[in-house]
Design a protein around this motif. Structure first.
Motif, PDB file in Angstrom:
ATOM      1  N   MET A 115       0.843  -1.192   0.000  1.00 59.79           N
ATOM      2  CA  MET A 115       0.000   0.000   0.000  1.00 59.79           C
ATOM      3  C   MET A 115       0.884   1.250   0.000  1.00 59.79           C
ATOM      4  O   MET A 115       1.958   1.258   0.586  1.00 59.79           O
ATOM      5  CB  MET A 115      -0.904   0.027   1.237  1.00 59.79           C
ATOM      6  CG  MET A 115      -1.703  -1.234   1.528  1.00 59.79           C
ATOM      7  SD  MET A 115      -3.013  -1.567   0.344  1.00 59.79           S
ATOM      8  CE  MET A 115      -4.190  -0.277   0.777  1.00 59.79           C
ATOM      9  N   ARG A 116       0.406   2.293  -0.646  1.00 58.18           N
ATOM     10  CA  ARG A 116       1.085   3.592  -0.592  1.00 58.18           C
ATOM     11  C   ARG A 116       0.094   4.637  -0.093  1.00 58.18           C
ATOM     12  O   ARG A 116      -1.117   4.522  -0.305  1.00 58.18           O
ATOM     13  CB  ARG A 116       1.622   3.994  -1.966  1.00 58.18           C
ATOM     14  CG  ARG A 116       0.546   4.269  -2.992  1.00 58.18           C
ATOM     15  CD  ARG A 116       1.117   4.877  -4.270  1.00 58.18           C
ATOM     16  NE  ARG A 116       0.078   5.099  -5.265  1.00 58.18           N
ATOM     17  CZ  ARG A 116      -0.714   6.164  -5.290  1.00 58.18           C
ATOM     18  NH1 ARG A 116      -0.577   7.127  -4.376  1.00 58.18           N
ATOM     19  NH2 ARG A 116      -1.645   6.295  -6.228  1.00 58.18           N
ATOM     20  N   TYR A 117       0.625   5.648   0.561  1.00 64.69           N
ATOM     21  CA  TYR A 117      -0.228   6.694   1.092  1.00 64.69           C
ATOM     22  C   TYR A 117      -0.611   7.668  -0.014  1.00 64.69           C
ATOM     23  O   TYR A 117       0.227   8.111  -0.801  1.00 64.69           O
ATOM     24  CB  TYR A 117       0.484   7.452   2.204  1.00 64.69           C
ATOM     25  CG  TYR A 117      -0.335   8.587   2.789  1.00 64.69           C
ATOM     26  CD1 TYR A 117      -1.532   8.322   3.440  1.00 64.69           C
ATOM     27  CD2 TYR A 117       0.087   9.906   2.667  1.00 64.69           C
ATOM     28  CE1 TYR A 117      -2.296   9.349   3.965  1.00 64.69           C
ATOM     29  CE2 TYR A 117      -0.662  10.936   3.198  1.00 64.69           C
ATOM     30  CZ  TYR A 117      -1.853  10.663   3.843  1.00 64.69           C
ATOM     31  OH  TYR A 117      -2.608  11.686   4.362  1.00 64.69           O
ATOM     32  N   ASP A 118      -1.900   7.998  -0.075  1.00 62.82           N
ATOM     33  CA  ASP A 118      -2.414   8.964  -1.031  1.00 62.82           C
ATOM     34  C   ASP A 118      -2.832  10.218  -0.250  1.00 62.82           C
ATOM     35  O   ASP A 118      -3.882  10.223   0.411  1.00 62.82           O
ATOM     36  CB  ASP A 118      -3.614   8.375  -1.775  1.00 62.82           C
ATOM     37  CG  ASP A 118      -4.230   9.373  -2.754  1.00 62.82           C
ATOM     38  OD1 ASP A 118      -3.631  10.443  -2.983  1.00 62.82           O
ATOM     39  OD2 ASP A 118      -5.331   9.086  -3.268  1.00 62.82           O
ATOM     40  N   ALA A 482       6.935  12.566  11.319  1.00 65.33           N
ATOM     41  CA  ALA A 482       5.881  12.988  10.385  1.00 65.33           C
ATOM     42  C   ALA A 482       6.407  13.945   9.321  1.00 65.33           C
ATOM     43  O   ALA A 482       5.753  14.126   8.287  1.00 65.33           O
ATOM     44  CB  ALA A 482       4.735  13.643  11.159  1.00 65.33           C
ATOM     45  N   ALA A 483       7.563  14.545   9.556  1.00 65.55           N
ATOM     46  CA  ALA A 483       8.132  15.478   8.588  1.00 65.55           C
ATOM     47  C   ALA A 483       9.024  14.801   7.556  1.00 65.55           C
ATOM     48  O   ALA A 483       9.508  15.457   6.625  1.00 65.55           O
ATOM     49  CB  ALA A 483       8.937  16.556   9.333  1.00 65.55           C
ATOM     50  N   LEU A 484       9.245  13.494   7.683  1.00 66.42           N
ATOM     51  CA  LEU A 484      10.103  12.782   6.731  1.00 66.42           C
ATOM     52  C   LEU A 484       9.458  12.755   5.356  1.00 66.42           C
ATOM     53  O   LEU A 484       8.247  12.581   5.215  1.00 66.42           O
ATOM     54  CB  LEU A 484      10.341  11.348   7.209  1.00 66.42           C
ATOM     55  CG  LEU A 484      11.140  11.172   8.505  1.00 66.42           C
ATOM     56  CD1 LEU A 484      11.099   9.714   8.955  1.00 66.42           C
ATOM     57  CD2 LEU A 484      12.579  11.631   8.310  1.00 66.42           C
ATOM     58  N   ASN A 495       0.749  -0.515  12.443  1.00 72.68           N
ATOM     59  CA  ASN A 495       1.092   0.092  13.724  1.00 72.68           C
ATOM     60  C   ASN A 495       1.249   1.605  13.576  1.00 72.68           C
ATOM     61  O   ASN A 495       1.104   2.156  12.483  1.00 72.68           O
ATOM     62  CB  ASN A 495       2.339  -0.555  14.343  1.00 72.68           C
ATOM     63  CG  ASN A 495       3.610  -0.315  13.555  1.00 72.68           C
ATOM     64  OD1 ASN A 495       3.884   0.799  13.110  1.00 72.68           O
ATOM     65  ND2 ASN A 495       4.406  -1.372  13.386  1.00 72.68           N
ATOM     66  N   ARG A 496       1.543   2.261  14.675  1.00 70.84           N
ATOM     67  CA  ARG A 496       1.557   3.728  14.727  1.00 70.84           C
ATOM     68  C   ARG A 496       2.543   4.339  13.742  1.00 70.84           C
ATOM     69  O   ARG A 496       2.287   5.408  13.171  1.00 70.84           O
ATOM     70  CB  ARG A 496       1.911   4.163  16.158  1.00 70.84           C
ATOM     71  CG  ARG A 496       1.811   5.653  16.429  1.00 70.84           C
ATOM     72  CD  ARG A 496       0.395   6.120  16.540  1.00 70.84           C
ATOM     73  NE  ARG A 496      -0.391   5.276  17.421  1.00 70.84           N
ATOM     74  CZ  ARG A 496      -1.692   5.412  17.609  1.00 70.84           C
ATOM     75  NH1 ARG A 496      -2.365   6.362  17.001  1.00 70.84           N
ATOM     76  NH2 ARG A 496      -2.345   4.595  18.406  1.00 70.84           N
ATOM     77  N   SER A 497       3.676   3.692  13.526  1.00 69.89           N
ATOM     78  CA  SER A 497       4.696   4.260  12.633  1.00 69.89           C
ATOM     79  C   SER A 497       4.196   4.401  11.206  1.00 69.89           C
ATOM     80  O   SER A 497       4.736   5.199  10.432  1.00 69.89           O
ATOM     81  CB  SER A 497       5.959   3.382  12.661  1.00 69.89           C
ATOM     82  OG  SER A 497       6.533   3.385  13.938  1.00 69.89           O
ATOM     83  N   HIS A 498       3.197   3.626  10.823  1.00 68.13           N
ATOM     84  CA  HIS A 498       2.657   3.696   9.468  1.00 68.13           C
ATOM     85  C   HIS A 498       1.661   4.837   9.309  1.00 68.13           C
ATOM     86  O   HIS A 498       1.322   5.205   8.184  1.00 68.13           O
ATOM     87  CB  HIS A 498       1.958   2.381   9.102  1.00 68.13           C
ATOM     88  CG  HIS A 498       2.752   1.162   9.437  1.00 68.13           C
ATOM     89  ND1 HIS A 498       2.166  -0.038   9.753  1.00 68.13           N
ATOM     90  CD2 HIS A 498       4.089   0.961   9.528  1.00 68.13           C
ATOM     91  CE1 HIS A 498       3.109  -0.932  10.018  1.00 68.13           C
ATOM     92  NE2 HIS A 498       4.282  -0.333   9.892  1.00 68.13           N
ATOM     93  N   LEU A 499       1.200   5.379  10.408  1.00 67.32           N
ATOM     94  CA  LEU A 499       0.125   6.376  10.372  1.00 67.32           C
ATOM     95  C   LEU A 499       0.619   7.790  10.657  1.00 67.32           C
ATOM     96  O   LEU A 499      -0.112   8.759  10.436  1.00 67.32           O
ATOM     97  CB  LEU A 499      -0.966   6.003  11.388  1.00 67.32           C
ATOM     98  CG  LEU A 499      -1.540   4.589  11.218  1.00 67.32           C
ATOM     99  CD1 LEU A 499      -2.498   4.270  12.349  1.00 67.32           C
ATOM    100  CD2 LEU A 499      -2.236   4.452   9.863  1.00 67.32           C
ATOM    101  N   VAL A 500       1.833   7.892  11.160  1.00 67.48           N
ATOM    102  CA  VAL A 500       2.455   9.203  11.408  1.00 67.48           C
ATOM    103  C   VAL A 500       3.552   9.345  10.361  1.00 67.48           C
ATOM    104  O   VAL A 500       4.613   8.741  10.485  1.00 67.48           O
ATOM    105  CB  VAL A 500       3.042   9.268  12.840  1.00 67.48           C
ATOM    106  CG1 VAL A 500       3.694  10.615  13.081  1.00 67.48           C
ATOM    107  CG2 VAL A 500       1.963   8.988  13.870  1.00 67.48           C
TER     108      VAL A 500
END
Length: 763
Positions: A115-118, A482-484, A495-500
């Protein structure tokens, strides 16, 4: 209190029916098919798979059920019938999911597709594997390699770790932090300086010949329960076990073996600790110093009366350096200081020293209660000092035994995952693969997040793990993550790292170690290193959660090929299809460890790696084992408790937890139900502050850096813990731990000793 009797114990022993019930409960909770429960019969067997949680040794002659409650929970967590498909992300935006509890995120089930973030829809959307590899590779080629971090979780196999470190170095960076940076880096530094190897020297055979065992800061009942079998056997031989731990933990008090009909059908259990000393948090160096002082004082008396020596004078003379300086420091130490800092009276330390002076072969087991301190490396060195006084290194039944909490965290370091160029075989890699590796020092975890806070990191390749939750100083580090510009997460669950995250983020679902790994070259196997420096083969036995997920080696090879292209001499496709090719290259890089490994990796009991210290060969600067003089016996010379009412917080894990993975909100060993937002406090400290059981409080870190660090909504629970010390769960209390509060020399976060003040709760 030093002596243990039944009346002192918790109501129930560890193991027993409570353990069996917990295993049955999680199998039902995860809806694991009954036919799949047979998978547990292959766990930690020489022809099966290594547990995905702790790294305790795998015996040559295993028990019928060679798994513990924690290991069974980890297996059930991966075997879950629950799935997180693209439809799940169609129904939930990232802004919604980020509000979910950490337990609920992982409990949703196994990820099934890349999955990729849109950012336009605030959702994760499907991407093909090749699309993901090409996009990630294209972006990495535009970045300065020094601004990219390659993180490795301890779940990665030797083969995956070898591939990742080679990829990173071919890309141009030594930014290879790993989960060791969070826990046992103090061991790697301390043992290397003291005895010339950065790992423990004890094997399972040593349990059969030891005369005495110490435990320092390691809760075996929660963190490595399979070890209780060896401890139970030793106790039945009459071997004393002396424990130093701030909290009284049931796994170190009594054990009822679930595989023993006698233990299960009668009130029978085994008393584990024969002495239990509740050292103050941060008082370990002082306690060890007190024992050393009693040993050296006894030896001085023996010398003055021409009696037999108490210390091993021959070993000290032939094999060590620095003894006289250390002995004089010990003689000069004041008992008032030792007792005040350790929280233990001289008489208690005398009972421990008496046992030590009687024993011919002694093992010291320890965990993160030793390493996760400002003086963590010194703590490790002091344990070595104690062992060396009586020659307890390099002989059967004796030695240091750091108990690792992650399945292959030790092994990934063995195959080159390190930010320190001097610890990697760079010249050999250069010859072997015809490239020039970077020689600049890379970043460990703390340094990587310090660089993130400064805006110097552009991308993270996150091979497993939940970094956003596991690192200290969450209120500062989470916005930096989150700024990366790019985050790539190789994972089994959400997990949380995927959502921030920033504008470009990928979730790449990987096989669990439990699952059959089918590649073009046939079904594949991988290998691991356990806590006792033995290598083992591991072969999955369960069907994959979905046909669309891929193995970790497949994913690393795909990103490496897309990133490096013609600049790489490695045939990544061939390595992806046949992992034996990776092991062949490992044997060329480290022939002394991996020669003929393909044939030997299935040896029952494992293949032990060369450890010169076991043969009393010391790979130190002086060529001898090194005594060390402490710089301070206090925990925090740079961050003292400045307030009379301050407390020292240690973070803890529960019996329903593996690292940041939360299986449930209960902790039956400590009597906690339905929540993790609790603080364990001595009743006298509660009374002093006018607190009653169930009161809500906040905690605030005592520091002078101008940053407010606070956690609210914590419920007070009375507990048997030394006055001035409190306990709270990890990772819930991570916001209280400053990023800069870490062990000298190793930079392991000081999570076991955080100075805090109690406030009225705002929640």
């Amino acid at each position: 209190m030093s002596k243990i009797d039944k009346s002192d114990a918790y109501p129930y022993a560890s193991g027993g029916w409570g353990s069996l019930k917990a295993v049955a409960t999680i199998l039902l909770q995860e809806k694991a098919p009954l036919t799949d429960t047979r998978v547990l019969m292959h766990q930690n067997k020489h022809d099966g798979f290594m547990c995905v949680s702790c790294s305790w040794a795998k015996p040559a002659d295993p028990h019928t059920f060679e798994f513990c409650e924690s290991g069974a929970k980890a297996t059930a967590w991966d075997l879950t019938a629950k799935r997180v498909t693209p439809d799940f992300f169609e129904a939930h935006t990232v802004s919604e999911l980020v509000q979910w509890h950490d337990h609920d995120l992982e409990e949703a089930g196994r990820l099934t597709e890349p999955m990729r973030y849109d950012p336009t829809t605030d959702r994760y959307v499907p991407a093909s594997w090749q699309e993901a590899f090409d996009a990630i590779g294209a972006e990495l080629r535009t970045l300065d390699p020094s601004s990219v971090v390659f993180y490795t979780s301890g779940r990665a196999s030797l083969e995956t770790s070898y591939m990742l470190q080679l990829f990173a170095r071919m890309y141009g960076t030594n930014n290879l932090p790993d989960s060791s940076n969070m826990c046992h880096e103090s061991t790697a530094v301390g043992l290397k300086e003291a005895i010339g190897v950065g790992v423990g020297t004890v094997s399972l055979d040593d349990f059969e010949t030891t005369d005495l065992m110490f435990f320092f800061g390691q809760n075996v009942g929660t963190n490595s329960p399979r070890m209780l079998h060896q401890l139970q056997d030793a106790r039945k031989r009459g071997v004393p076990i002396i424990t130093f731990n701030p909290l009284r933990e049931p796994g170190l008090l009594h054990f009822a073996n679930p595989q023993s009909p006698v233990d299960m059908l009668t009130p029978s259990d085994t008393q584990i600790s024969t002495q239990y000393h509740q050292v103050k948090t941060g008082g370990d160096t002082a306690a060890i110093l007190g024992i050393c002082k009693l040993v050296i004082e006894a030896d001085d008396r023996a010398v003055s009366t021409s009696s037999g020596r108490v210390v091993d004078a021959a070993f000290i003379r032939e094999h060590t350096n620095g003894y006289e300086e250390f002995a004089q420091y010990v003689r000069d130490a004041r008992w008032d200081d030792v007792e005040h800092v350790s929280g233990l009276p001289r008489e208690a330390l005398q009972t421990a020293a008496d046992e030590y002076m009687k024993a011919n072969a002694v093992i010291i087991h320890y965990g993160m209660g030793i390493t996760q301190h400002r003086m963590g490396v010194q703590n490790v060195r002091m344990l070595c000092n104690l062992l060396m006084l009586r020659g307890n290194v390099g002989k059967p039944g004796a030695g240091p035994s750091p108990v690792r909490g992650h399945s292959n965290v030790q092994g990934q370091r063995t195959v080159g995952i390190t930010e320190k160029p001097e610890l990697a075989p760079l010249d050999q890699l250069a010859r072997q693969f015809s490239f020039e590796p970077p020689r600049e020092k890379g970043m460990n975890i703390v340094e990587a997040f310090e660089a993130m806070l400064e805006g110097k990191i552009n991308a993270v390749i996150n091979l497993g793990g939940n970094l956003v939750r596991s690192v200290p100083d969450r209120m500062r580090t989470e916005p930096a993550w989150a700024a990366l510009g790019l985050t790539v997460n190789v994972t089994t669950k959400l997990n949380r790292s995927h959502l921030v995250h920033g504008p470009r983020s990928y979730m790449l679902p990987c096989l669990s170690r439990i699952e059959i790994d089918r590649q073009a070259g046939g079904a594949q196997a991988v290998s691991m290193e356990d806590s006792t420096a033995h290598f083992h083969g591991s072969r999955g036995v369960a069907e994959p959660a979905a046909p669309t997920i891929r193995s970790e080696p497949f994913i690393v090879a795909g990103i490496a090929k897309a990133t490096l292209g013609e600049h790489s001499t490695v045939d990544w496709d061939a390595w992806r299809d046949d992992y034996s090719r990776v092991r062949t290259e490992m044997s060329k890089t480290w022939p002394e460890m991996f020669e003929d490994f393909e044939a030997r990796m299935w040896t029952p009991g494992g293949v032990i790696r060369p450890l010169p210290a076991r043969e009393r060969k010391w790979k130190t600067k002086s060529g001898k084992a090194e005594f060390m003089v402490p710089t301070s016996i206090g925990e925090d010379p740079d961050m003292p408790q400045r307030e009379p009412d301050s407390l020292r917080l240690m973070t803890l894990r529960s019996d329903s937890q593996f690292n940041t993975t939360i299986y449930g909100l209960d902790d039956r060993f400590r009597g906690i139900k339905g929540t993790r937002m609790v603080i364990l406090m001595n009743p006298a400290d509660m009374e002093k502050r006018g607190l009653a059981q169930g009161d809500r409080i906040g905690l605030e870190t005592i520091a002078d850096d101008g940053v407010e660090r606070r956690v609210d909504g914590l419920t007070v629970v009375p507990f048997d813990v030394p006055q001035g010390c409190i306990g709270g769960y990890y990772p819930e209390c991570n916001p209280l731990l400053p990023l800069w509060h870490y062990a000298k020399e190793s930079k392991v976060p000081g999570a076991k000793s955080i100075p805090v003040r109690v406030l009225a709760s705002a929640a």
